[in-house]
Write an enzyme that holds these catalytic residues in place. Structure first.
Site, PDB file in Angstrom:
ATOM      1  N   THR A 123       0.814  -1.222   0.000  1.00 28.18           N
ATOM      2  CA  THR A 123       0.000   0.000   0.000  1.00 28.18           C
ATOM      3  C   THR A 123       0.845   1.268   0.000  1.00 28.18           C
ATOM      4  O   THR A 123       0.429   2.301  -0.528  1.00 28.18           O
ATOM      5  CB  THR A 123      -0.933  -0.023   1.232  1.00 28.18           C
ATOM      6  OG1 THR A 123      -1.809  -1.135   1.092  1.00 28.18           O
ATOM      7  CG2 THR A 123      -1.761   1.237   1.361  1.00 28.18           C
ATOM      8  N   SER A 148       1.544  -7.410  -1.230  1.00 24.44           N
ATOM      9  CA  SER A 148       2.241  -8.476  -0.495  1.00 24.44           C
ATOM     10  C   SER A 148       1.554  -9.843  -0.512  1.00 24.44           C
ATOM     11  O   SER A 148       2.223 -10.847  -0.279  1.00 24.44           O
ATOM     12  CB  SER A 148       2.592  -8.033   0.916  1.00 24.44           C
ATOM     13  OG  SER A 148       1.494  -8.072   1.768  1.00 24.44           O
ATOM     14  N   THR A 188       1.597  -4.829   4.068  1.00 23.53           N
ATOM     15  CA  THR A 188       1.392  -5.258   5.462  1.00 23.53           C
ATOM     16  C   THR A 188       0.870  -6.692   5.590  1.00 23.53           C
ATOM     17  O   THR A 188       1.049  -7.317   6.625  1.00 23.53           O
ATOM     18  CB  THR A 188       0.396  -4.320   6.176  1.00 23.53           C
ATOM     19  OG1 THR A 188      -0.830  -4.292   5.435  1.00 23.53           O
ATOM     20  CG2 THR A 188       0.946  -2.926   6.327  1.00 23.53           C
ATOM     21  N   ASP A 189       0.237  -7.207   4.523  1.00 21.95           N
ATOM     22  CA  ASP A 189      -0.428  -8.511   4.677  1.00 21.95           C
ATOM     23  C   ASP A 189       0.537  -9.652   5.007  1.00 21.95           C
ATOM     24  O   ASP A 189       0.212 -10.542   5.789  1.00 21.95           O
ATOM     25  CB  ASP A 189      -1.219  -8.863   3.411  1.00 21.95           C
ATOM     26  CG  ASP A 189      -2.458  -7.972   3.235  1.00 21.95           C
ATOM     27  OD1 ASP A 189      -2.816  -7.256   4.190  1.00 21.95           O
ATOM     28  OD2 ASP A 189      -3.052  -7.995   2.147  1.00 21.95           O
TER      29      ASP A 189
HETATM   30  N1  ASP Z   1      -2.903  -5.521   0.728  1.00 30.13           N
HETATM   31  C1  ASP Z   1      -1.772  -4.658   0.954  1.00 30.13           C
HETATM   32  C2  ASP Z   1      -0.487  -5.454   0.832  1.00 30.13           C
HETATM   33  O1  ASP Z   1      -0.156  -6.186   1.722  1.00 30.13           O
HETATM   34  C3  ASP Z   1      -1.886  -4.083   2.292  1.00 30.13           C
HETATM   35  C4  ASP Z   1      -0.786  -3.168   2.702  1.00 30.13           C
HETATM   36  O2  ASP Z   1       0.243  -3.023   2.121  1.00 30.13           O
HETATM   37  O3  ASP Z   1      -1.008  -2.560   3.756  1.00 30.13           O
HETATM   38  O4  ASP Z   1       0.186  -5.303  -0.159  1.00 30.13           O
END
Ligand code: ASP
Length: 338
Positions: A25, A67, A100-101
């Site tokens: 993100t 991710s 974050t995932d």
């Molecule tokens: N769905 C996103 C990812 O993990 C969430 C993020 O980056 O916060 O790429």
């Protein structure tokens, strides 16, 4: 002994840091249809006052992926890249930006493999610049400040978001959307970012590390979560697909339904290494219950109780352990302290 020392003199009093970016993100924008990575017009937010004046930054783009698309093989390649960057002797610290995932998985794998004497700090954003309350720029700044503090390498790989510094071994994404999502349940953060200061409070005593090796993963490791009346069919499927090791996320203290215990025995008899964790998010598994499917019963059937490791991190530990040729005895020894 591997030499990770800085060979280049500091640029004045500046700390030379690498930012290795992987996507997430923090690199996304919305085109109206939802968030995605649009490479050409969405660089990493490292402009303006994001970079502290004490720091010089070099950006290394490793990949630009959401991710969930980062597989264990990509993680392993990323970690070998981080090792190369650390070994180059050019940087006082390394910041990794990541979605974050699956951030906690990449950071954990890095933590069990790297022996870097320069800090390696993962960071991310829960909100993109297209949303209110964007957190990426502040998180990068916090991560840069953390990575520029030499002692931080003694904490192992760390994860910095929302002004908190967490151990990669304990941190987990706890909230789907909130900027305070990353927590270390049962343990808490190791320290904090307070404006331009890094306040370190604790040092982890327990750290699992692979023996010195070249990182390699064996893909044949399964992960099965149990629930009331669920798990036996899934375990047998993994074994019949040829998994060499299996993580079972058991209930409570490390207990499973009786038919799941039989499936675990089937797996052990087929030569599969079966490790038990809990679907509870705090606390250790232990052989306290002796009924069919209780933790003590599972141990007698040949399963390994894996302390308070999270299932998805343990899966990576097993993939790496098998990949570098460790056997069941070595794996038991690695997990014993947890
Ligand atoms: N769905 C996103 C990812 O993990 C969430 C993020 O980056 O916060 O790429």
């Amino acid at each position: 002994m591997t030499d990770y020392s800085i060979h280049d003199p500091e640029i004045g009093s500046l700390k030379n840091l690498a930012i290795v970016s992987t996507g997430g993100t923090i690199e996304m924008l919305s085109d109206g249809g939802g968030l995605d990575i649009y490479d050409s017009h969405n660089p990493l937010p490292i402009q303006g006052n994001v970079v502290p004046s004490s720091v010089n930054v070099e950006h290394i783009r490793f990949c630009s992926l959401p991710s969930p698309a980062i597989t264990p093989e990509i993680m392993a390649r990323l970690i070998l890249k981080l090792e190369e960057v650390a070994l180059s002797g050019r940087y006082h610290g390394i910041v990794v930006t990541h979605g974050t995932d699956t951030l906690e998985e990449s950071a954990f794998l890095a933590d069990i493999y790297l022996r870097s004497t320069v800090p390696v700090v993962f960071t991310a954003a829960m909100r993109s610049p297209s949303e209110m309350g964007v957190d990426g720029p502040g998180n990068i700044r916090g991560a840069l400040l953390t990575a520029s503090k030499h002692e931080v390498h003694e904490l192992g790989v760390t994860v910095v978001l929302n002004d908190e510094i967490h151990s990669a071994s304990r941190v987990t994404k706890t909230y789907t959307s909130n900027v305070s999502s990353f927590k270390s349940p049962g343990y808490g953060p190791l320290g904090f970012v307070d404006q331009d200061r890094i306040m370190l409070h604790r040092k982890p005593i327990l750290r699992i590390q692979l023996p010195e090796c070249k990182l390699k993963l064996d893909q044949r490791v399964g992960l099965v979560r149990t629930a009331a009346g669920l798990g036996a069919r899934e375990i047998r499927y993994c074994i019949d697909c040829g998994d060499r090791a299996l993580v079972v996320e058991a209930l409570g203290r490390g207990n499973v339904p009786p038919d799941v215990a039989d499936a675990i025995q089937y797996a052990v008899e087929k030569g599969t290494i079966v490790c038990i964790t809990s679907r509870c998010y705090i606390g250790r598994v232990l052989g306290v219950y002796n009924y069919p499917g209780g933790g003590a019963d599972l141990e007698k059937r040949g399963a390994i109780l894996a302390g308070d490791m999270q299932g998805h991190k343990l899966r990576l530990l097993l993939m790496a352990s098998l990949g570098i040729g460790l056997n069941i005895k070595n794996i038991r020894e690695l997990l014993e302290r947890f």
